[in-house]
Design a protein around this motif. Structure first.
Motif, PDB file in Angstrom:
ATOM      1  N   LYS A   2       0.832  -1.196   0.000  1.00 39.79           N
ATOM      2  CA  LYS A   2       0.000   0.000   0.000  1.00 39.79           C
ATOM      3  C   LYS A   2       0.874   1.256   0.000  1.00 39.79           C
ATOM      4  CE  LYS A   2      -3.855  -2.211   2.414  1.00 39.79           C
ATOM      5  NZ  LYS A   2      -4.688  -2.260   3.635  1.00 39.79           N
ATOM      6  N   GLN A   3       0.502   2.220  -0.844  1.00 38.41           N
ATOM      7  CA  GLN A   3       1.208   3.488  -0.915  1.00 38.41           C
ATOM      8  C   GLN A   3       0.503   4.484   0.003  1.00 38.41           C
ATOM      9  OE1 GLN A   3       3.969   3.365  -3.063  1.00 38.41           O
ATOM     10  NE2 GLN A   3       3.271   1.237  -3.261  1.00 38.41           N
ATOM     11  N   ILE A   4       1.230   5.047   0.975  1.00 39.85           N
ATOM     12  CA  ILE A   4       0.587   5.937   1.931  1.00 39.85           C
ATOM     13  C   ILE A   4       1.427   7.191   2.173  1.00 39.85           C
ATOM     14  CG2 ILE A   4      -0.510   3.986   3.109  1.00 39.85           C
ATOM     15  CD1 ILE A   4       1.421   4.509   5.482  1.00 39.85           C
ATOM     16  N   ILE A   5       0.733   8.239   2.616  1.00 39.58           N
ATOM     17  CA  ILE A   5       1.356   9.423   3.204  1.00 39.58           C
ATOM     18  C   ILE A   5       0.841   9.513   4.630  1.00 39.58           C
ATOM     19  CG2 ILE A   5       1.444  11.940   3.199  1.00 39.58           C
ATOM     20  CD1 ILE A   5       1.185  11.833   0.156  1.00 39.58           C
ATOM     21  N   MET A   6       1.722   9.787   5.576  1.00 37.90           N
ATOM     22  CA  MET A   6       1.325   9.958   6.972  1.00 37.90           C
ATOM     23  C   MET A   6       1.252  11.442   7.299  1.00 37.90           C
ATOM     24  SD  MET A   6       3.535   6.990   8.929  1.00 37.90           S
ATOM     25  CE  MET A   6       2.576   7.209  10.444  1.00 37.90           C
ATOM     26  N   ASP A   7       0.126  11.878   7.869  1.00 40.64           N
ATOM     27  CA  ASP A   7      -0.056  13.255   8.315  1.00 40.64           C
ATOM     28  C   ASP A   7      -0.133  13.217   9.835  1.00 40.64           C
ATOM     29  OD1 ASP A   7      -0.588  16.068   7.488  1.00 40.64           O
ATOM     30  OD2 ASP A   7      -2.434  15.748   8.603  1.00 40.64           O
ATOM     31  N   VAL A   8       0.868  13.802  10.516  1.00 42.55           N
ATOM     32  CA  VAL A   8       1.075  13.516  11.933  1.00 42.55           C
ATOM     33  C   VAL A   8       1.380  14.765  12.749  1.00 42.55           C
ATOM     34  CG1 VAL A   8       1.900  11.174  11.463  1.00 42.55           C
ATOM     35  CG2 VAL A   8       3.543  13.067  11.522  1.00 42.55           C
ATOM     36  N   ASP A   9       1.246  14.623  14.083  1.00 46.15           N
ATOM     37  CA  ASP A   9       1.580  15.696  15.030  1.00 46.15           C
ATOM     38  C   ASP A   9       2.357  15.132  16.220  1.00 46.15           C
ATOM     39  OD1 ASP A   9      -0.622  14.245  16.027  1.00 46.15           O
ATOM     40  OD2 ASP A   9      -1.415  15.965  17.120  1.00 46.15           O
ATOM     41  N   ASN A 127      -4.012  20.190   7.523  1.00 47.84           N
ATOM     42  CA  ASN A 127      -3.321  20.082   6.229  1.00 47.84           C
ATOM     43  C   ASN A 127      -4.245  19.552   5.143  1.00 47.84           C
ATOM     44  OD1 ASN A 127      -0.792  20.979   7.117  1.00 47.84           O
ATOM     45  ND2 ASN A 127      -0.122  18.917   7.685  1.00 47.84           N
ATOM     46  N   ILE A 128      -5.004  18.524   5.470  1.00 47.78           N
ATOM     47  CA  ILE A 128      -5.860  17.886   4.464  1.00 47.78           C
ATOM     48  C   ILE A 128      -7.012  18.806   4.078  1.00 47.78           C
ATOM     49  CG2 ILE A 128      -7.296  15.863   3.986  1.00 47.78           C
ATOM     50  CD1 ILE A 128      -5.547  14.381   6.088  1.00 47.78           C
ATOM     51  N   ALA A 129      -7.621  19.463   5.064  1.00 52.84           N
ATOM     52  CA  ALA A 129      -8.700  20.409   4.762  1.00 52.84           C
ATOM     53  C   ALA A 129      -8.192  21.554   3.897  1.00 52.84           C
ATOM     54  CB  ALA A 129      -9.295  20.944   6.056  1.00 52.84           C
TER      55      ALA A 129
END
Length: 330
Positions: A2-9, A127-129
């Motif tokens: 699976k190809q993913i991007i992680m959006d994290v804090d 970020n996504i919004a």
């Protein structure tokens, strides 16, 4: 894979999730984007770089949004420590973040790989919004989002009804849920069951590797917080569960529903979930096999110790089952 991007804090549990994703052979982490949440953006980015460095990989990290869309920013350093990593204050970070803004990276990646990349969102959804607002084609190019946030039936963890990630930026969460992107919500209904117990932490410490010591050290502050706050022995590690779901979806039971996020008033940040056949915009994780999660988590972090892990997990969960059934004859 699976190809993913992680959006994290990052955040303690985000850091564990980064390790899990980067060490899994089933996931290809194309990049990591950071956002203010558990700690402010600069520190969150440093912590993401530290986790990447610990993994032995060279995954690029992109800085994103410093502030929520509308609401005033409130961090969670009471939970994660002043540095977000349990006040370990690491000074040995040698990696550097990319110059490109996280939002631009997200848009460009999705445009180049329409319906080919999933986002794993483990912090506020700013970020996504912002990407949705900036590029009208973005939402249609995202394969799906697996997010840690919200709750369907379980109480909130920063107000009586709101989970922290949604509470920090409820406007962003509402935009994402109304975007048409396929979403799986790994919320407090299941993550509250993922308790990294003293026994499991000691198992990890006994492996005596650089990663095992890192995991043990950063979770100590978390353990102390959970005891002071709610008299839990151990600590709840929310974010790795979203990664484990991507690796092994069978560890969870999901249910389709419709959700909106409250953006004003006393219930701000609440994910209002309706389980209905008439309209759906989300798949909600409602049950989790805790032992199976820890197998995924520990097997991927410590593949050289799988035999010991399986033996010790068997003892841990069999002991817990006996206690829960009230059979105290040993």
């Amino acid at each position: 894979m699976k190809q993913i991007i992680m959006d994290v804090d990052p955040g303690i549990d985000d850091s564990l999730a980064i390790l899990l994703a980067l060490r899994s052979e089933k996931l290809n982490v194309l990049g990591i984007t950071t956002v203010s949440g558990n700690v402010e953006l600069h520190q969150a980015t440093k912590n993401a770089l530290k986790a990447v460095q610990m993994s032995g990989k060279r995954t690029p990290v992109y800085k994103g949004a410093e502030l929520p869309l509308v609401k005033s920013y409130v961090d969670a350093t009471d939970t994660h420590g002043k540095d977000g990593l349990g006040e370990t204050f690491y000074q040995d970070i040698i990696l550097e973040h990319e110059n490109k803004h996280a939002v631009d990276y997200l848009i460009e990646t999705m445009n180049k790989n329409p319906n080919g990349v999933e986002i794993v969102a483990l912090g506020p959804l700013t970020n996504i919004a912002t990407a949705i607002q900036k590029d009208r084609t973005f939402a249609g190019n995202v394969k799906g989002i697996v997010l840690m946030g919200g709750s369907a039936r379980y109480p909130g963890n920063c107000s009586p009804v709101a989970e922290y990630n949604f509470w920090v930026d409820p406007h962003a969460a509402q935009i994402v849920f109304q975007s048409g992107i396929r979403i799986t919500m790994v919320g407090l209904d299941v993550t509250h069951k993922i308790i990294f117990t003293p026994n499991l932490r000691e198992i990890v410490r006994q492996f005596k590797t650089q990663i095992s010591q890192y995991v043990y050290d950063i979770t100590q502050f978390y353990v102390d917080f959970h005891w002071k706050q709610e008299k839990t022995i151990g600590c709840v590690i929310n974010d790795p569960l979203a990664i484990a779901y991507l690796i092994s979806p069978e560890i969870m039971v999901t249910k389709y529903g419709y959700v909106e996020v409250e953006t004003v008033g006393i219930a701000i940040g609440q994910s209002v979930v309706e389980f209905t056949k008439h309209r759906t915009n989300i798949e909600v994780c409602m049950e989790v096999n805790t032992e199976s999660f820890f197998k995924v988590f520990l097997h991927n972090l410590f593949p050289e110790n799988i035999r010991e892990i399986d033996i010790l997990l068997g003892k841990e969960f069999n002991r817990r089952e006996v206690l829960e059934k009230g059979n105290y004859r040993f």
